[in-house]
Design a protein around this motif. Structure first.
Motif, PDB file in Angstrom:
ATOM      1  N   PHE A  65       7.358  55.444  44.595  1.00  0.00           N
ATOM      2  CA  PHE A  65       7.912  54.667  43.477  1.00  0.00           C
ATOM      3  C   PHE A  65       9.170  55.315  42.915  1.00  0.00           C
ATOM      4  O   PHE A  65       9.908  54.683  42.179  1.00  0.00           O
ATOM      5  N   TYR A  68      12.725  53.744  43.062  1.00  0.00           N
ATOM      6  CA  TYR A  68      13.309  52.854  42.059  1.00  0.00           C
ATOM      7  C   TYR A  68      14.377  53.573  41.241  1.00  0.00           C
ATOM      8  O   TYR A  68      15.061  52.968  40.438  1.00  0.00           O
ATOM      9  N   ASN A  71      13.576  57.913  36.158  1.00  0.00           N
ATOM     10  CA  ASN A  71      12.683  57.351  35.146  1.00  0.00           C
ATOM     11  C   ASN A  71      12.805  58.071  33.807  1.00  0.00           C
ATOM     12  O   ASN A  71      12.089  57.768  32.869  1.00  0.00           O
ATOM     13  N   TYR A 134      18.569  54.390  46.438  1.00  0.00           N
ATOM     14  CA  TYR A 134      18.841  53.029  46.901  1.00  0.00           C
ATOM     15  C   TYR A 134      20.330  52.766  47.101  1.00  0.00           C
ATOM     16  O   TYR A 134      20.702  51.696  47.535  1.00  0.00           O
ATOM     17  N   LEU A 251      10.775  51.187  34.384  1.00  0.00           N
ATOM     18  CA  LEU A 251      10.103  51.851  35.494  1.00  0.00           C
ATOM     19  C   LEU A 251       8.737  52.376  35.107  1.00  0.00           C
ATOM     20  O   LEU A 251       7.756  52.142  35.791  1.00  0.00           O
ATOM     21  N   GLU A 255       5.456  50.848  36.644  1.00  0.00           N
ATOM     22  CA  GLU A 255       4.786  51.718  37.605  1.00  0.00           C
ATOM     23  C   GLU A 255       3.316  51.883  37.253  1.00  0.00           C
ATOM     24  O   GLU A 255       2.449  51.842  38.116  1.00  0.00           O
TER      25      GLU A 255
ATOM     26  N   TYR B  52       9.151  44.613  37.955  1.00  0.00           N
ATOM     27  CA  TYR B  52      10.321  45.472  37.874  1.00  0.00           C
ATOM     28  C   TYR B  52      11.568  44.690  37.506  1.00  0.00           C
ATOM     29  O   TYR B  52      12.642  45.255  37.370  1.00  0.00           O
ATOM     30  N   ASN B  55      15.826  41.060  40.853  1.00  0.00           N
ATOM     31  CA  ASN B  55      16.333  41.758  42.020  1.00  0.00           C
ATOM     32  C   ASN B  55      17.615  41.118  42.556  1.00  0.00           C
ATOM     33  O   ASN B  55      18.136  41.520  43.575  1.00  0.00           O
ATOM     34  N   ALA B 291      18.623  48.781  43.459  1.00  0.00           N
ATOM     35  CA  ALA B 291      17.627  49.664  42.849  1.00  0.00           C
ATOM     36  C   ALA B 291      16.256  49.017  42.907  1.00  0.00           C
ATOM     37  O   ALA B 291      15.249  49.674  43.158  1.00  0.00           O
ATOM     38  N   VAL B 292      16.199  47.713  42.699  1.00  0.00           N
ATOM     39  CA  VAL B 292      14.919  47.018  42.717  1.00  0.00           C
ATOM     40  C   VAL B 292      14.583  46.568  44.132  1.00  0.00           C
ATOM     41  O   VAL B 292      13.489  46.792  44.636  1.00  0.00           O
ATOM     42  N   ALA B 295      13.684  49.518  46.813  1.00  0.00           N
ATOM     43  CA  ALA B 295      12.420  50.177  46.524  1.00  0.00           C
ATOM     44  C   ALA B 295      11.266  49.225  46.781  1.00  0.00           C
ATOM     45  O   ALA B 295      10.232  49.597  47.331  1.00  0.00           O
ATOM     46  N   GLU B 296      11.465  47.961  46.392  1.00  0.00           N
ATOM     47  CA  GLU B 296      10.432  46.963  46.564  1.00  0.00           C
ATOM     48  C   GLU B 296      10.068  46.795  48.034  1.00  0.00           C
ATOM     49  O   GLU B 296       8.904  46.814  48.412  1.00  0.00           O
TER      50      GLU B 296
END
Lengths: 389, 430
Positions: A65, A68, A71, A134, A251, A255, B52, B55, B291-292, B295-296
């Motif tokens: 997680f 993402y 956090n 990401y 987040l 989460e 979250y 997206n 970012a979403v 990760a998703e």
């Protein structure tokens, strides 16, 4: 004295007979033995495999997680908008090292590329790759000084590409303008505000601004549940008052929800699989005891009392459970390791606490499965059984 | 005769037959439950991950740079910095319309609050807007569903423009102004009109929104003088984890062959949904929020793989346990088979007798087990996701194959044993 001795030899004899009965029943019925061991082994494999995974998966997934992004955000307390790098380092020391995924300082400034102004951020690229995994990069991450990464939107409008040379200009804090020639090493895509920003190594930006040791914001990615994060936030407030830590609610909140659901799902699946498998194993063991009614009848006819027969079956079941459980524990660990490597690409430490648990559960199933049908078998008159009814 | 033998075999040993049936039932229900959960969990989990937030971000094409480069500001006929509000219902008409869970437009404008020297950002949006679609359906969408992690004290403002139902304040702004839901505040927009509005709610978002005012979109448009326009749309969509094809398509859709393009277009990749949104909105650019989205995809992929592996373990374990039971059951019947052989039954007859009995137990136990399994998977779905897990049709053939395989493979070792059986030895009692 003498009587006691006789008693002792009698006991020893009985014990050796008992052991002989138990072992010979194994040797005589090799095929059955294999079937029983297989059943118990499967049960134990499922127990140890699933329990290992049940304990380990939420932990592993929590780490996933972190993709993402950060956090925890550190911002300066008060209005001045700037904090010392030393304070940030003091904060970093408060977070346990094994939970720290990454910590990226951000220093914002307005820089112009070829006379066009853009928002720029000085960061540490190796850390940013950890806090923002990401980000998609066309080109190379900067390694040396004099290199700059541009956001996707900027690349589109300015027609710059990796390898282009640009003139980057900025205002010194003390007044006056500085201009540097730099190389674009990469174009960054994130789908967020980063797409219209410039990024360069923090040290590079500091030499342009002439104001080292100050940052505007710090992104921290911590592998911890939100309760622990709250404690971290609290301890930051207590020890480094010049820095305010904020949780990224999007987040931490999500989460907790998602991981909670996942944990519940796993728990239910594991419970169902475990329960059903153990019953299956139990019924198989019961079948095998039931078919030995003749043997029980014979033993009773030869003078064994119910208790002796029961003990024999219990010992047999326990032994089978022990061996099957041991083999199953190893097989289950092997399976859990396979899953962990396949799914998370990480090794799994064997949980030694599960060994006694697996052994105890499989012995319990084996003994219970032996005792349940035994009651019916023992109630039967030897003569009836031996006649072949 | 054959049926009488089969039936007799079951009836005489009722307890034994029941045990086989029971184990079959458990094994099959286990397999059914876990297969159903596995096939549906990706979808359910996908929905969970929507907590979250958005997206996809839809922005006007090259909006940010017009002002910077050419010095063009509003009032000079530049409307392409904005998206048109009346086009937004079209989002629910694209190929993957049903995968679009929520969306909300945003329009920001600075407002001056009484008693605060610096202007504050007001964000106009939909809170819980009901839209009527070109298709005739209606959908309800807005911030309420999109930002599930926001906690709200009070209520969201209503939507009507003529009767401005109020504003919602971010938590830190509300604290600075010492306002709580029920009180009212005075604000002046770009249009210079002073408005007194009730505060309907205070929300905690945990981001920069905490220092902003959220108002109904129509009010923001009136204050900014941008009737019918929005700056950005946040979209939350259910997507399929990306693969090579999707990545190539995201780089340049033109590089795909016709067939690949069709596959890509008809799969709910984030890039194909973005592409379809760009098709229906004028001069719009839909960008995945990596970012979403990234990760998703990663987490979804892992969870699915994990459950697949668990399902395989459960299936193998239940198949082995069942086969084992069948073997144990058949071996027990040595005496009976011995008699049959002694009075002249052939090998084939014996085998078909045994297999028929096992298949019968498997069929009945399997059928009941299938039903029990559906109940179990539904129970799991209800308690974890609060939604039922629908029985997947693909599970039935899988379970049938499982029962058949278990019945046949499970009897194989026993049959080998029975064929080698010497009737005389067995009947003698050895």
């Amino acid at each position: 004295m003498g009587g006691k001795k006789v008693n002792l030899t009698q006991r020893a004899r009985r014990l050796s007979l008992f052991l002989r009965l138990v072992t010979s029943s194994f040797i005589r019925r090799r095929a059955r033995l294999f079937t029983a061991l297989l059943a118990l082994g499967i049960g134990a494999t499922v127990i140890s495999g699933l329990l290992t995974l049940q304990l380990e998966i939420p932990r592993q997934l929590a780490r996933e997680f972190r993709s993402y992004g950060a956090n925890l955000i550190l911002v300066p307390t008060g209005e001045q908008g700037i904090m010392d790098v030393e304070d940030v380092e003091a904060v970093a020391d408060l977070i346990p090292e094994e939970q720290m995924v990454g910590i990226t300082p951000y220093r914002y400034a307005s820089l112009s590329i070829n006379r066009q102004p853009f928002a720029a951020a000085g960061i540490r690229f190796p850390e940013a790759r950890k806090t923002s995994p990401y980000w998609r990069i066309d080109g190379e991450w900067p390694g040396r000084g004099g290199e700059v990464v541009i956001g996707g939107d900027i690349a589109e409008t300015t027609r710059l590409a990796p390898g282009s040379r640009v003139r980057v200009a900025g205002h010194r804090a003390s007044g006056g303008q500085v201009e540097r020639e730099m190389t674009v090493t990469a174009v960054l895509h994130s789908g967020g505000v980063e797409d219209s920003m410039l990024f360069l190594e923090l040290a590079n930006l500091e030499t342009i601004l002439g104001q080292p040791g100050e940052v505007n914001l710090v992104e921290v990615s911590v592998d911890a549940p939100s309760v622990e994060l709250q404690t971290i936030v609290q301890s930051i407030r207590d020890t480094v008052p010049s820095v305010t830590a904020r949780l990224v609610r999007r987040l931490t909140h999500s989460e907790a929800t998602v991981l909670g659901k996942l944990r519940l799902l796993l728990l239910l699946v594991v419970t169902v699989v475990l329960g059903l498998t153990l019953i299956c194993v139990g019924t198989t063991m019961m079948t095998m005891v039931m078919e030995r009614r003749q043997e029980i009848g014979l033993k009773k006819a030869l003078g064994a009392d119910n208790q002796a027969v029961a003990w024999e079956f219990v010992a047999e079941g326990g032994l089978l459970g022990l061996v099957g459980g041991g083999v199953g524990y190893a097989a289950g660990y092997f399976f859990a390791q396979l899953v962990s490597q396949e799914v998370f690409g990480r090794d799994l430490a064997p949980d030694l606490l599960l060994l006694p648990l697996t052994l105890a559960l499989s012995m319990l199933v084996a003994v219970l499965a032996a005792l349940l049908p035994l009651r019916a078998a023992l109630a039967i008159e030897p003569a009836v059984v031996l006649r072949g009814e | 005769m054959f049926f009488r033998l089969v039936w007799g075999g079951i009836a005489r040993r009722r307890w034994r037959a029941l045990l086989t049936l029971f184990t079959m039932l458990l094994g099959v229900s286990l397999a059914t439950a876990i297969l159903n959960v596995m096939l549906d969990v990706g979808d359910k989990f996908n929905r969970e991950l929507r907590t979250y937030g958005a997206n996809l971000r839809v922005v006007p094409r090259s909006a940010a740079f017009l002002a910077d480069f050419y010095g063009l500001e509003e009032g000079e006929g530049v409307t392409d910095k904005y998206l048109r509000e009346d086009e937004l219902p079209r989002l629910k008409t694209i190929f993957w319309a049903y995968n679009i869970v929520d969306f909300a437009p945003l329009l920001t404008t600075p407002v001056v609050l009484e008693g605060v020297d610096q202007p504050v950002t007001a964000v106009g949006t939909w809170f819980n807007q009901t839209l009527s679609l070109p298709t005739g359906d209606t959908v309800t969408t807005g911030v309420q569903g999109l930002k599930s992690w926001w906690s709200l004290k009070g209520a969201w403002p209503g939507e009507a423009a003529s009767d401005p139902a109020g504003v919602a304040l971010g938590e830190s702004l509300a604290r600075r102004l010492r306002l709580s839901p029920g009180e009212s505040l005075v604000l002046t927009g770009q249009d210079g009109v002073r408005r007194t509005l009730p505060v309907t709610g205070v929300f905690l978002a945990g981001g920069r929104e905490d220092g902003q005012i959220y108002v109904p979109l129509a009010l923001a448009q009136a204050m900014a003088g941008k009737t019918g326009l929005v700056e950005e749309v946040e979209v939350s969509a259910l997507t399929t984890p990306e693969n090579d094809l999707a990545r190539r398509a995201a780089q340049s859709p033109a590089s795909l062959s016709a067939k690949e393009w069709e596959t890509w277009y008809c799969t709910a990749y984030i890039s194909s949904i973005a592409y379809q949104i760009e098709e229906v909105l004028t001069d719009a650019r839909a960008k995945p929020v990596l970012a979403v989205a990234e990760a998703e995809g990663k987490i979804l992929g892992k969870v699915e793989l994990l459950l697949t592996l668990l399902a395989i373990l459960a299936l193998v374990a239940s198949a082995l346990a069942l086969a084992n039971l069948v073997t144990a059951g058949v071996m027990e019947r040595r005496v009976e088979i011995g008699i049959l052989k002694a009075i002249g039954a052939g090998d084939l007859g014996v085998i078909s007798l045994v297999v028929a009995e096992v298949l019968l137990a498997g069929g009945v136990g399997g059928g009941l087990g299938y039903l029990l399994g559906i109940g179990l998977s539904d129970l799991i779905g209800q308690s974890v996701f609060g939604a039922s897990i629908s029985p997947h049709p693909a599970v039935i053939p899988l379970v049938l194959v499982l029962v058949f395989l278990v019945s046949v493979v499970g009897t194989l070792p026993a049959i080998r044993l029975l064929l080698r059986l010497n009737p005389r030895e067995v009947l003698h009692g050895r």
